[in-house]
Design a protein around this motif. Structure first.
Motif, short mmCIF file in Angstrom:
data_model
loop_
_atom_site.label_atom_id
_atom_site.label_comp_id
_atom_site.label_asym_id
_atom_site.label_seq_id
_atom_site.Cartn_x
_atom_site.Cartn_y
_atom_site.Cartn_z
N ILE A 50 -4.82 -22.82 -10.96
CA ILE A 50 -4.01 -23.25 -12.09
C ILE A 50 -3.27 -22.06 -12.66
O ILE A 50 -3.86 -21.03 -12.99
N HIS A 51 -1.97 -22.19 -12.74
CA HIS A 51 -1.11 -21.09 -13.19
C HIS A 51 -0.59 -21.38 -14.59
O HIS A 51 0.07 -22.40 -14.82
N VAL A 52 -0.92 -20.51 -15.53
CA VAL A 52 -0.46 -20.65 -16.90
C VAL A 52 0.96 -20.08 -17.02
O VAL A 52 1.18 -18.91 -16.70
N THR A 53 1.89 -20.91 -17.46
CA THR A 53 3.29 -20.51 -17.54
C THR A 53 3.68 -20.19 -18.98
O THR A 53 2.92 -20.43 -19.92
N GLU A 54 4.89 -19.67 -19.13
CA GLU A 54 5.41 -19.38 -20.47
C GLU A 54 5.50 -20.66 -21.30
O GLU A 54 5.27 -20.64 -22.52
N ARG A 55 5.77 -21.77 -20.66
CA ARG A 55 5.82 -23.05 -21.37
C ARG A 55 4.45 -23.38 -21.99
O ARG A 55 4.39 -23.88 -23.12
N HIS A 56 3.39 -23.12 -21.24
CA HIS A 56 2.05 -23.38 -21.78
C HIS A 56 1.80 -22.53 -23.03
O HIS A 56 1.23 -23.02 -24.01
N PHE A 57 2.21 -21.26 -22.97
CA PHE A 57 2.04 -20.38 -24.13
C PHE A 57 2.81 -20.92 -25.34
O PHE A 57 2.31 -20.93 -26.46
N GLN A 58 4.05 -21.35 -25.09
CA GLN A 58 4.87 -21.86 -26.18
C GLN A 58 4.27 -23.12 -26.80
O GLN A 58 4.26 -23.29 -28.03
N GLU A 59 3.76 -24.01 -25.94
CA GLU A 59 3.17 -25.25 -26.45
C GLU A 59 1.89 -24.96 -27.24
O GLU A 59 1.63 -25.58 -28.27
N ALA A 60 1.09 -24.01 -26.74
CA ALA A 60 -0.14 -23.64 -27.45
C ALA A 60 0.19 -23.03 -28.81
O ALA A 60 -0.46 -23.33 -29.82
N GLU A 61 1.21 -22.16 -28.84
CA GLU A 61 1.60 -21.54 -30.11
C GLU A 61 2.12 -22.58 -31.09
O GLU A 61 1.78 -22.54 -32.29
#
Length: 226
Positions: A50-61
């Motif tokens: 599973i690769h965490v992308t910049e989109r995942h970081f943005q959604e988490a923030e």
């Protein structure tokens, strides 16, 4: 901007991912119908990809801000930034599975917090590790603990061949610090010190894993507009 050690670790992880993808393909090709154990093993191997992308970081923030939780952006290693924030009294606990935070000087950490989500686990408790108690039990200083972790293997310098946690710990305790321990271990018949593991590099890694004197990242105001 990544440091030399961080760039090398980035390249190493890319190669590990390629190898893991190859293993998953081989496991998929060899999978037999009805083999529950093999299915479970394949599922774990796939999750490791599973690769965490910049989109995942943005959604988490965005989610954290909506919940009123401040968010801080680390300039480098997130674990290091966490330790600095804790040393400055900005956070109480470090919640992570990465015990590097203790080697970097974190005072305490919470791990296995997700146990309560795992239906297969009967013990649903998280684990709290306090560095001071660990140091007292081991009878070493924070610096010696850090040096032992570096010898046992870390992300920023290749480990010495045939040197594990027990051998590294004994060497640091006996000789006092990382540099003296490496010199002593290099005299042992089977131990191989990688060519790139120079005293200067070990010193840089020691500095990188220290949170003393560093400026903590400033958390964003969760009420500010996105």
């Amino acid at each position: 901007m990544r440091s030399e050690q961080e760039q090398e670790e980035h390249e190493k992880r890319k190669e590990q991912r390629v190898q893991q993808e190859r293993r998953v393909r081989e496991m998929e090709a060899a999978l037999q119908p009805g083999d529950a154990a093999a299915v479970d093993k394949l599922d774990r191997a796939r999750r490791a990809l599973i690769h965490v992308t910049e989109r995942h970081f943005q959604e988490a923030e965005r989610m954290l801000r909506d919940l009123g939780v401040p968010v801080a952006h680390a300039a480098g290693e997130a674990e290091h930034a966490m330790c600095v924030m804790q040393r400055h009294g900005m956070v109480d606990e470090l919640m992570t599975e990465d015990t590097d935070v203790l080697a970097m000087g974190g005072a305490s950490m919470l791990r296995a917090v997700s146990n309560f989500q795992n239906p297969k686990r009967t013990d649903k408790r998280a684990e709290r590790i306090v560095l001071g108690k660990a140091l007292d039990g081991l009878g070493v200083t924070r610096e010696q603990f850090r040096d032992t972790c570096i010898l046992a293997g870390c992300d920023f310098v290749p480990k010495l061949q045939y040197v594990g946690i027990a051998t590294g710990f004994d060497a640091v305790v006996k000789h006092g610090d990382l540099h003296a321990a490496v010199r002593a271990l290099a005299e042992l018949p089977r131990v191989v010190v990688p060519e790139v593991s120079t005293p200067e590099r070990f010193a840089r890694v020691q500095a990188l894993m220290s949170s003393d004197g560093c400026t903590p990242p400033i958390p964003t105001d969760p009420s500010a507009p996105n």
